[in-house]
Write a protein that holds these residues in place. Structure first.
Motif, PDB file in Angstrom:
ATOM      1  N   SER A  93       0.812  -1.210   0.000  1.00 23.46           N
ATOM      2  CA  SER A  93       0.000   0.000   0.000  1.00 23.46           C
ATOM      3  C   SER A  93       0.845   1.260   0.000  1.00 23.46           C
ATOM      4  CB  SER A  93      -0.903  -0.004   1.245  1.00 23.46           C
ATOM      5  OG  SER A  93      -0.112  -0.052   2.424  1.00 23.46           O
ATOM      6  N   ASN A  94       2.160   1.128   0.089  1.00 20.09           N
ATOM      7  CA  ASN A  94       3.039   2.286   0.112  1.00 20.09           C
ATOM      8  C   ASN A  94       4.249   2.025  -0.779  1.00 20.09           C
ATOM      9  OD1 ASN A  94       4.073   4.834   1.064  1.00 20.09           O
ATOM     10  ND2 ASN A  94       2.885   4.487   2.930  1.00 20.09           N
ATOM     11  N   TYR A  95       5.123   3.036  -0.906  1.00 17.78           N
ATOM     12  CA  TYR A  95       6.208   2.884  -1.871  1.00 17.78           C
ATOM     13  C   TYR A  95       7.238   1.841  -1.429  1.00 17.78           C
ATOM     14  CZ  TYR A  95       8.925   6.318   0.964  1.00 17.78           C
ATOM     15  OH  TYR A  95       9.587   6.989   1.960  1.00 17.78           O
ATOM     16  N   VAL A  96       7.911   1.266  -2.410  1.00 17.45           N
ATOM     17  CA  VAL A  96       8.913   0.224  -2.188  1.00 17.45           C
ATOM     18  C   VAL A  96      10.275   0.888  -1.963  1.00 17.45           C
ATOM     19  CG1 VAL A  96       9.985  -1.853  -3.126  1.00 17.45           C
ATOM     20  CG2 VAL A  96       7.602  -1.316  -3.679  1.00 17.45           C
ATOM     21  N   THR A  97      10.945   0.507  -0.888  1.00 19.38           N
ATOM     22  CA  THR A  97      12.198   1.164  -0.501  1.00 19.38           C
ATOM     23  C   THR A  97      13.453   0.444  -0.964  1.00 19.38           C
ATOM     24  OG1 THR A  97      12.125   0.016   1.630  1.00 19.38           O
ATOM     25  CG2 THR A  97      11.137   2.212   1.533  1.00 19.38           C
ATOM     26  N   ALA A  98      13.397  -0.883  -1.125  1.00 16.64           N
ATOM     27  CA  ALA A  98      14.607  -1.634  -1.485  1.00 16.64           C
ATOM     28  C   ALA A  98      14.231  -3.018  -2.017  1.00 16.64           C
ATOM     29  CB  ALA A  98      15.531  -1.781  -0.276  1.00 16.64           C
ATOM     30  N   VAL A  99      15.139  -3.624  -2.776  1.00 18.83           N
ATOM     31  CA  VAL A  99      14.988  -5.000  -3.254  1.00 18.83           C
ATOM     32  C   VAL A  99      16.328  -5.707  -3.163  1.00 18.83           C
ATOM     33  CG1 VAL A  99      13.035  -4.604  -4.816  1.00 18.83           C
ATOM     34  CG2 VAL A  99      15.373  -4.272  -5.650  1.00 18.83           C
ATOM     35  N   ALA A 100      16.297  -7.030  -3.041  1.00 15.96           N
ATOM     36  CA  ALA A 100      17.533  -7.825  -3.006  1.00 15.96           C
ATOM     37  C   ALA A 100      17.243  -9.221  -3.549  1.00 15.96           C
ATOM     38  CB  ALA A 100      18.076  -7.923  -1.583  1.00 15.96           C
ATOM     39  N   TRP A 101      18.130  -9.731  -4.391  1.00 19.63           N
ATOM     40  CA  TRP A 101      17.976 -11.063  -4.982  1.00 19.63           C
ATOM     41  C   TRP A 101      18.516 -12.155  -4.068  1.00 19.63           C
ATOM     42  CZ3 TRP A 101      15.298 -12.190  -9.308  1.00 19.63           C
ATOM     43  CH2 TRP A 101      15.037 -11.170 -10.211  1.00 19.63           C
ATOM     44  N   SER A 104      11.114  -4.453   0.153  1.00 20.42           N
ATOM     45  CA  SER A 104      10.725  -3.833   1.421  1.00 20.42           C
ATOM     46  C   SER A 104       9.939  -2.563   1.129  1.00 20.42           C
ATOM     47  CB  SER A 104      11.957  -3.512   2.269  1.00 20.42           C
ATOM     48  OG  SER A 104      12.806  -2.591   1.596  1.00 20.42           O
ATOM     49  N   SER A 105       9.160  -2.128   2.115  1.00 23.41           N
ATOM     50  CA  SER A 105       8.240  -1.029   1.881  1.00 23.41           C
ATOM     51  C   SER A 105       8.220  -0.022   3.019  1.00 23.41           C
ATOM     52  CB  SER A 105       6.826  -1.582   1.675  1.00 23.41           C
ATOM     53  OG  SER A 105       5.861  -0.554   1.635  1.00 23.41           O
ATOM     54  N   LYS A 106       7.751   1.162   2.696  1.00 25.99           N
ATOM     55  CA  LYS A 106       7.567   2.207   3.704  1.00 25.99           C
ATOM     56  C   LYS A 106       6.530   1.784   4.750  1.00 25.99           C
ATOM     57  CE  LYS A 106       6.658   7.175   4.234  1.00 25.99           C
ATOM     58  NZ  LYS A 106       5.679   7.054   5.332  1.00 25.99           N
ATOM     59  N   ASP A 107       5.640   0.841   4.382  1.00 27.87           N
ATOM     60  CA  ASP A 107       4.606   0.417   5.327  1.00 27.87           C
ATOM     61  C   ASP A 107       5.133  -0.541   6.404  1.00 27.87           C
ATOM     62  OD1 ASP A 107       4.798  -2.077   4.117  1.00 27.87           O
ATOM     63  OD2 ASP A 107       2.884  -1.932   3.067  1.00 27.87           O
ATOM     64  N   GLY A 108       6.442  -0.852   6.375  1.00 25.23           N
ATOM     65  CA  GLY A 108       7.049  -1.689   7.408  1.00 25.23           C
ATOM     66  C   GLY A 108       7.073  -3.171   7.090  1.00 25.23           C
ATOM     67  N   THR A 109       6.585  -3.566   5.933  1.00 29.24           N
ATOM     68  CA  THR A 109       6.552  -4.984   5.560  1.00 29.24           C
ATOM     69  C   THR A 109       7.623  -5.311   4.524  1.00 29.24           C
ATOM     70  OG1 THR A 109       4.991  -4.732   3.718  1.00 29.24           O
ATOM     71  CG2 THR A 109       4.067  -5.016   5.944  1.00 29.24           C
ATOM     72  N   GLY A 130       6.839  -7.451  11.089  1.00 26.15           N
ATOM     73  CA  GLY A 130       7.496  -7.363  12.393  1.00 26.15           C
ATOM     74  C   GLY A 130       8.010  -5.972  12.679  1.00 26.15           C
ATOM     75  N   HIS A 131       8.353  -5.231  11.616  1.00 30.39           N
ATOM     76  CA  HIS A 131       8.797  -3.854  11.795  1.00 30.39           C
ATOM     77  C   HIS A 131       7.604  -2.944  12.066  1.00 30.39           C
ATOM     78  CE1 HIS A 131      13.064  -4.176  11.045  1.00 30.39           C
ATOM     79  NE2 HIS A 131      12.865  -4.841   9.921  1.00 30.39           N
ATOM     80  N   ALA A 132       7.840  -1.912  12.865  1.00 27.60           N
ATOM     81  CA  ALA A 132       6.776  -0.981  13.237  1.00 27.60           C
ATOM     82  C   ALA A 132       6.825   0.312  12.433  1.00 27.60           C
ATOM     83  CB  ALA A 132       6.869  -0.660  14.727  1.00 27.60           C
ATOM     84  N   SER A 133       7.795   0.412  11.509  1.00 33.14           N
ATOM     85  CA  SER A 133       7.928   1.622  10.710  1.00 33.14           C
ATOM     86  C   SER A 133       8.611   1.278   9.388  1.00 33.14           C
ATOM     87  CB  SER A 133       8.724   2.678  11.484  1.00 33.14           C
ATOM     88  OG  SER A 133       8.686   3.921  10.827  1.00 33.14           O
ATOM     89  N   CYS A 134       8.875   2.285   8.590  1.00 31.79           N
ATOM     90  CA  CYS A 134       9.458   2.126   7.255  1.00 31.79           C
ATOM     91  C   CYS A 134      10.716   1.255   7.272  1.00 31.79           C
ATOM     92  CB  CYS A 134       9.801   3.513   6.712  1.00 31.79           C
ATOM     93  SG  CYS A 134      10.723   3.511   5.160  1.00 31.79           S
ATOM     94  N   VAL A 135      10.791   0.300   6.341  1.00 32.31           N
ATOM     95  CA  VAL A 135      11.994  -0.520   6.176  1.00 32.31           C
ATOM     96  C   VAL A 135      12.951   0.239   5.259  1.00 32.31           C
ATOM     97  CG1 VAL A 135      12.937  -2.732   5.428  1.00 32.31           C
ATOM     98  CG2 VAL A 135      10.658  -2.629   6.475  1.00 32.31           C
TER      99      VAL A 135
END
Length: 295
Positions: free
Chosen positions: A16-24, A39-44, A60-65
């Protein structure tokens, strides 16, 4: 030339929010590059298969990854603005460990295996492999050599609290708390040989650390504004740093001195990357340009 592998109607959508990073997923684990984590700004976070779509979500995260790494031991590492780093099982999606210690959000992570995980079976020898299994075996051989030299996979984190932590991800307590920056630490990178760590931050400096207990080694000064990003040469003898001051600087780790001050960008340099063959550096800037620099 890179081309899109998914049409607009098949575009992978994360959250539901922007994507912050990716890794293969590393090549040596499966022999195929078919899974990645986002990973996403929504903490998932989400683990994807390129053909099957989402396999599972990591919550498990409570804030932006802020950063995610797929390690060589079948673990995923994520940092967050909730001040924590979570170690995940890449097969089940369960949290294995939560690393705590930072007093402000965690900006970035680096693994001492980053280079070998990124390049897999590809090195300076430019080998040609008969089949994917042979490539996987060679990637595993390269990874095992780094692990043997560095006594295991190590993780370093940096934060807006002006500190860095060196971790053995299998343990909850850090190996070392690294202090010295006088402002937020914005980026960190292990040297390709795994013996040093470079860091940069809002205090306009680039610092060098030993991976043995996180001992401070040297400060490079020359930028006149925050330093956003650092990258190592393949032989671990040089560093480049990109800054808000619009310059790219080349530093010698051998002589601990500035080698060259490079201008060309018309605005802040956000990202730098030294090519795995050691011949070129790419930089990305707020001036909407990517520049290639020849070493």
């Amino acid at each position: 030339m890179l081309r899109s592998l998914v049409g607009s109607e098949m575009c992978i959508r994360d959250s539901s929010n922007y994507v912050t990073a990716v890794a293969w997923e590393p090549l040596h684990l499966t022999g195929k590059s078919e899974r990645f984590v986002s990973s996403s700004k929504d903490g998932t976070l989400k683990v994807w298969h390129i053909s099957l779509g989402i396999q599972f979500s990591l919550t498990g995260h409570a804030s932006c990854v802020t950063c995610v790494k797929w390690g060589g031991e079948g673990k995923i590492y994520s940092s967050s603005q909730d001040k924590t780093i979570i170690v995940w099982d890449a097969q089940t999606g369960s949290a294995i460990n939560i690393l705590k210690g930072h007093a402000h959000w965690v900006n970035h992570l680096s693994l001492n295996t980053d280079l070998v995980l990124r390049t897999g079976s590809h090195d300076h020898e430019e080998r040609v492999f008969e089949d994917p299994m042979e490539a996987q075996a060679y990637a595993k051989k390269r990874y095992d050599a780094v692990i043997a030299r560095c006594a295991g996979e190590r993780l370093v984190s940096c934060s807006d609290d002006n500190t860095m932590f060196l971790w053995d991800p299998t343990k909850s307590s850090p190996i070392s708390r690294m202090t010295g920056h006088q402002g937020a630490v914005l980026h960190i990178a292990f040297s390709p040989d795994g013996t040093m760590i470079a860091s940069c931050g809002s205090d306009k400096s680039v610092k060098l650390w030993s991976t043995l207990q996180g001992k401070f080694l040297h400060t490079f000064r020359g930028h006149v504004a925050a330093v956003y990003h650092v990258s190592w040469s393949l032989d671990s003898r040089m560093l480049v740093s990109g800054s808000k001051d619009t310059t790219l600087k080349l530093w010698s780790v051998v002589s601990m001195s500035l080698v060259e001050d490079m201008s060309g960008h018309e605005d802040e340099i956000f990202s730098t990357d030294w090519a795995p063959d050691g011949q070129r550096v790419a930089t990305a800037s707020k001036d909407k340009k990517v520049r290639i620099w020849v070493h």
